[in-house]
Design a protein around this motif. Sequence first.
Motif, mmCIF file in Angstrom:
data_model
loop_
_atom_site.group_PDB
_atom_site.id
_atom_site.type_symbol
_atom_site.label_atom_id
_atom_site.label_comp_id
_atom_site.label_asym_id
_atom_site.label_seq_id
_atom_site.Cartn_x
_atom_site.Cartn_y
_atom_site.Cartn_z
ATOM 1 N N ASP A 52 0.840 -1.240 -0.049
ATOM 2 C CA ASP A 52 -0.024 -0.073 0.120
ATOM 3 C C ASP A 52 0.830 1.237 0.033
ATOM 4 O O ASP A 52 0.843 2.219 -0.859
ATOM 5 N N PRO A 53 1.890 1.443 0.944
ATOM 6 C CA PRO A 53 2.488 2.477 0.854
ATOM 7 C C PRO A 53 3.506 2.633 0.040
ATOM 8 O O PRO A 53 3.598 3.886 -0.682
ATOM 9 N N ALA A 54 4.102 1.477 -0.519
ATOM 10 C CA ALA A 54 4.928 1.458 -1.667
ATOM 11 C C ALA A 54 4.524 2.179 -2.919
ATOM 12 O O ALA A 54 5.176 2.821 -3.613
ATOM 13 N N VAL A 55 3.438 1.606 -3.448
ATOM 14 C CA VAL A 55 2.661 1.774 -4.784
ATOM 15 C C VAL A 55 2.200 3.129 -4.489
ATOM 16 O O VAL A 55 2.442 3.894 -5.518
ATOM 17 N N ARG A 56 1.838 3.643 -3.444
ATOM 18 C CA ARG A 56 1.354 5.048 -3.409
ATOM 19 C C ARG A 56 2.619 6.214 -3.571
ATOM 20 O O ARG A 56 2.652 6.952 -4.075
ATOM 21 N N GLY A 57 3.677 5.426 -2.773
ATOM 22 C CA GLY A 57 5.017 6.350 -2.969
ATOM 23 C C GLY A 57 5.299 6.532 -4.418
ATOM 24 O O GLY A 57 5.806 7.283 -4.864
ATOM 25 N N TRP A 58 5.274 5.249 -4.842
ATOM 26 C CA TRP A 58 5.640 5.326 -6.385
ATOM 27 C C TRP A 58 4.846 6.266 -7.326
ATOM 28 O O TRP A 58 5.182 7.183 -8.064
ATOM 29 N N GLY A 59 3.345 5.930 -6.991
ATOM 30 C CA GLY A 59 2.714 7.112 -7.866
ATOM 31 C C GLY A 59 2.832 8.327 -7.560
ATOM 32 O O GLY A 59 2.943 9.120 -8.406
ATOM 33 N N ALA A 60 3.209 8.923 -6.150
ATOM 34 C CA ALA A 60 3.488 10.241 -5.970
ATOM 35 C C ALA A 60 4.898 10.801 -6.335
ATOM 36 O O ALA A 60 4.890 11.897 -7.261
ATOM 37 N N GLY A 61 5.908 9.769 -6.394
ATOM 38 C CA GLY A 61 7.138 10.212 -7.091
ATOM 39 C C GLY A 61 7.157 10.393 -8.429
ATOM 40 O O GLY A 61 8.079 10.834 -8.807
ATOM 41 N N THR A 62 6.284 9.511 -9.184
ATOM 42 C CA THR A 62 6.518 9.647 -10.407
ATOM 43 C C THR A 62 5.274 10.624 -11.174
ATOM 44 O O THR A 62 5.085 10.457 -12.531
ATOM 45 N N GLY A 63 4.474 11.321 -10.257
ATOM 46 C CA GLY A 63 3.372 11.986 -10.790
ATOM 47 C C GLY A 63 2.491 11.305 -11.283
ATOM 48 O O GLY A 63 1.549 11.893 -12.044
ATOM 49 N N ARG A 64 1.949 9.971 -10.927
ATOM 50 C CA ARG A 64 0.890 9.470 -11.280
ATOM 51 C C ARG A 64 -0.388 9.564 -10.424
ATOM 52 O O ARG A 64 -1.295 8.964 -10.310
ATOM 53 N N GLY A 65 -0.026 10.240 -9.068
ATOM 54 C CA GLY A 65 -1.115 10.398 -8.225
ATOM 55 C C GLY A 65 -1.260 9.147 -7.255
ATOM 56 O O GLY A 65 -0.413 8.313 -7.112
ATOM 57 N N ASP A 66 -2.614 8.898 -7.009
ATOM 58 C CA ASP A 66 -2.997 7.973 -5.962
ATOM 59 C C ASP A 66 -3.166 6.611 -6.735
ATOM 60 O O ASP A 66 -4.163 6.250 -7.272
ATOM 61 N N VAL A 67 -2.211 5.696 -6.538
ATOM 62 C CA VAL A 67 -2.155 4.479 -7.549
ATOM 63 C C VAL A 67 -2.428 3.131 -6.174
ATOM 64 O O VAL A 67 -1.904 3.320 -5.155
ATOM 65 N N ARG A 68 -3.278 2.347 -6.602
ATOM 66 C CA ARG A 68 -3.655 1.393 -5.496
ATOM 67 C C ARG A 68 -3.419 0.220 -6.268
ATOM 68 O O ARG A 68 -3.536 -0.162 -7.369
ATOM 69 N N LEU A 69 -2.995 -0.924 -5.326
ATOM 70 C CA LEU A 69 -2.798 -2.363 -5.728
ATOM 71 C C LEU A 69 -3.222 -3.287 -4.777
ATOM 72 O O LEU A 69 -3.037 -3.101 -3.411
#
Length: 208
Positions: A52-69
Amino acid sequence: MNWPATERLGLTPAPGGLALVQDLLNTAPADRPDSVDLLADGALDRAQGWADPAVRGWGAGTGRGDVRLTLSADDLPKLRCLRDQVRRALAAGDCGGEAVRFTSAPVVVGLAGDGTLTLEPEGAGARWLASAVLAEGLLAQASGTWRRLKICRNTACSAAFYDRSRNNSGVWHSVRGCGNAAHLRACRERRRGHAGAESGAEESGVTV
């Protein structure tokens, strides 16, 4: 905490999306009592708590917003396999290792309005994460940062760290920790070897 696996080891995350690759690698257990495998079978809640936090961090860090998995129990062995394959490749370094083809990790190439090409992960669960990890690896190779993602040479540690040294010469995730421990072991081995040579010389009557 965007990168729980890396931060639990007290390490600084790699820049940009490469931090996702590093964090996946650091889900593996280290050789210490309080370390657990975050992707172990039977621990889906723990794996999801990492994702949860890893994917959200990736989304935020790459400009993709709130990513869920959402992960399933079937995803865990697949992710451990991916983790081990990437880890072996990094540990082999320039020596090279066995080539691997990831046919179940689809990546979509996009073309932004400004002409920029993007790589977008596809699929769900382990397939999506494999797609994201491999895409970030490819981008890191293109930018020259992939060679700075390394596996600590201390086999009891094997933490994935980002080498920020000027000449990219780091081999330990911590010079004070793993580096000093390795030097102490080497010194003890040299002393034992020297003591053994002296003992053998005394028995044969030769002065060393």
